[in-house]
Design an enzyme around this catalytic site. Structure first.
Site, PDB file in Angstrom:
ATOM      1  N   LYS A  38      72.654   1.783   8.725  1.00  0.00           N
ATOM      2  CA  LYS A  38      73.323   2.416   9.750  1.00  0.00           C
ATOM      3  C   LYS A  38      73.079   3.352  10.371  1.00  0.00           C
ATOM      4  O   LYS A  38      72.954   3.312  11.585  1.00  0.00           O
ATOM      5  CB  LYS A  38      75.152   2.017  10.120  1.00  0.00           C
ATOM      6  CG  LYS A  38      75.199   0.450   9.656  1.00  0.00           C
ATOM      7  CD  LYS A  38      77.217   0.582   8.733  1.00  0.00           C
ATOM      8  CE  LYS A  38      77.395  -0.595   8.737  1.00  0.00           C
ATOM      9  NZ  LYS A  38      78.477  -1.146   7.863  1.00  0.00           N
ATOM     10  N   GLN A  75      83.318   2.631   5.407  1.00  0.00           N
ATOM     11  CA  GLN A  75      82.728   1.404   4.830  1.00  0.00           C
ATOM     12  C   GLN A  75      83.675   1.292   3.946  1.00  0.00           C
ATOM     13  O   GLN A  75      84.548   2.006   3.082  1.00  0.00           O
ATOM     14  CB  GLN A  75      81.258   2.703   3.835  1.00  0.00           C
ATOM     15  CG  GLN A  75      80.560   0.920   3.301  1.00  0.00           C
ATOM     16  CD  GLN A  75      79.694   0.256   4.499  1.00  0.00           C
ATOM     17  OE1 GLN A  75      79.975   0.489   5.908  1.00  0.00           O
ATOM     18  NE2 GLN A  75      79.441  -1.254   4.269  1.00  0.00           N
ATOM     19  N   ASP A 100      84.003  -0.442  14.239  1.00  0.00           N
ATOM     20  CA  ASP A 100      84.375  -1.978  13.314  1.00  0.00           C
ATOM     21  C   ASP A 100      85.559  -3.012  14.011  1.00  0.00           C
ATOM     22  O   ASP A 100      85.117  -4.313  13.223  1.00  0.00           O
ATOM     23  CB  ASP A 100      84.932  -1.337  12.102  1.00  0.00           C
ATOM     24  CG  ASP A 100      83.547  -1.017  10.759  1.00  0.00           C
ATOM     25  OD1 ASP A 100      82.654  -1.301  10.733  1.00  0.00           O
ATOM     26  OD2 ASP A 100      83.861  -0.003  10.109  1.00  0.00           O
TER      27      ASP A 100
END
Ligand code: GUN
Length: 292
Positions: free
Chosen positions: A52, A96, A119
């Protein structure tokens, strides 16, 4: 059979984002800025976050990687997220998953400001998705929708069967495919570990989304001739013949199913790269919505 190449499709998305970022810079503005929080040293999480951050660099976004120790307390993590929420130079925040066991996932997800929730896991984002309002679509389902769009896969009126009901993939994907979108308007069946006669259901599917996390689960006899197959699985399977000692395997028996499918994503190189493309689009959207 059409191979749905996530590397090629994500490159197209990334090139557009790169051009949009260059335009911002030539207009004298700062680029979008993503903050990624990585806790502990889970090998898979390390790989995803590194990828990412690398993609941010390629596109021209700023990125900040906040690495935190496995032993961090929930209160300390919430304090860090609060700082990121209040930092005006940061547009998107991702923490994460999975998190260490002492930390509540839902508390963390709830603590991220919905305007920076790239997200799309915050209940506000999920609610907006379900209502068809402007939101952040979770990156993996978003990536798959971008894949359908890239390859102009007709979805209207089709029967889509989603295997798996996770908050990250299966559930939001079922909402998107049933929504009144150009690449939506499917009749959707969402299935899970308590679904009886699964193969009977998947055999009636025009589109199958395999997102259950069991390598090779979808076999050729579960698939109708000409079906479109999106494979979300990315399980590390031990393999002594590889340098790393493992290989990545999808939820679909690719060899056999690709003989029947009209289109199929490979693993790796299918849905994975599209997930990152989805996240990057969300980051630019977060920037644009915040900065107008
Ligand atoms: N872990 C597995 N998938 C994801 C994702 O899309 N976002 C975050 N933050 N963590 C994940």
């Amino acid at each position: 059979m059409l191979l749905l190449d996530g590397k090629a499709a994500s490159k197209a998305v990334k090139t557009t984002l790169q051009q949009q970022t260059q335009q911002l810079i030539s207009d004298g503005k700062r680029p979008p800025h993503l903050a990624a929080v990585l806790i502990g040293n889970n090998g898979a999480s390390e790989t995803y976050v590194a990828s990412k951050v690398k993609t941010c660099e390629e596109i021209g976004f700023h990125s900040t990687l906040l690495r935190l120790d496995e032993s961090i307390t929930e209160a300390e993590l919430l304090e860090k997220i609060d700082q990121l929420n209040n930092d005006d130079s940061i547009d998107g925040i991702l923490v994460q998953l999975p998190l260490p066991k002492q930390i509540s996932e839902s508390k963390v997800i709830n603590s991220i400001s919905p305007e920076k929730d790239v997200d799309g896991f915050h209940p506000v984002s999920v609610g907006r998705l379900v209502q068809g309002l402007e939101t952040f679509i979770p990156a993996t389902p978003y990536g798959m929708m971008l894949m359908l769009e890239h390859y102009k896969i007709e979805t209207k009126g089709k029967h889509a069967v989603v295997i798996g009901r996770s908050n990250i993939v299966g559930r939001p994907m079922s909402v998107l495919l049933s929504s009144n979108l150009l690449y939506g308007n499917c009749t959707v069946t969402i299935t899970h570990s308590h679904t009886p006669n699964l193969a009977e259901i998947t055999r009636s599917a025009d589109i199958i989304v395999a997102a259950l996390g069991r390598p090779g689960f979808v076999k050729a006899d579960m698939v109708k001739e000409g079906a479109v197959i999106l494979d979300v699985g990315i399980t590390r399977v031990p393999d002594p013949n590889t340098a790393k000692g493992y290989r990545i395997q999808g939820d679909v028996d690719f060899e056999a199913v690709s003989q029947k499918a009209s289109a199929i994503t490979p693993v790796p190189g299918g849905v994975g790269p599209m997930t990152i493309a989805g996240l990057m689009k969300n980051t630019l959207d977060a920037y644009t919505r915040r900065k107008g």
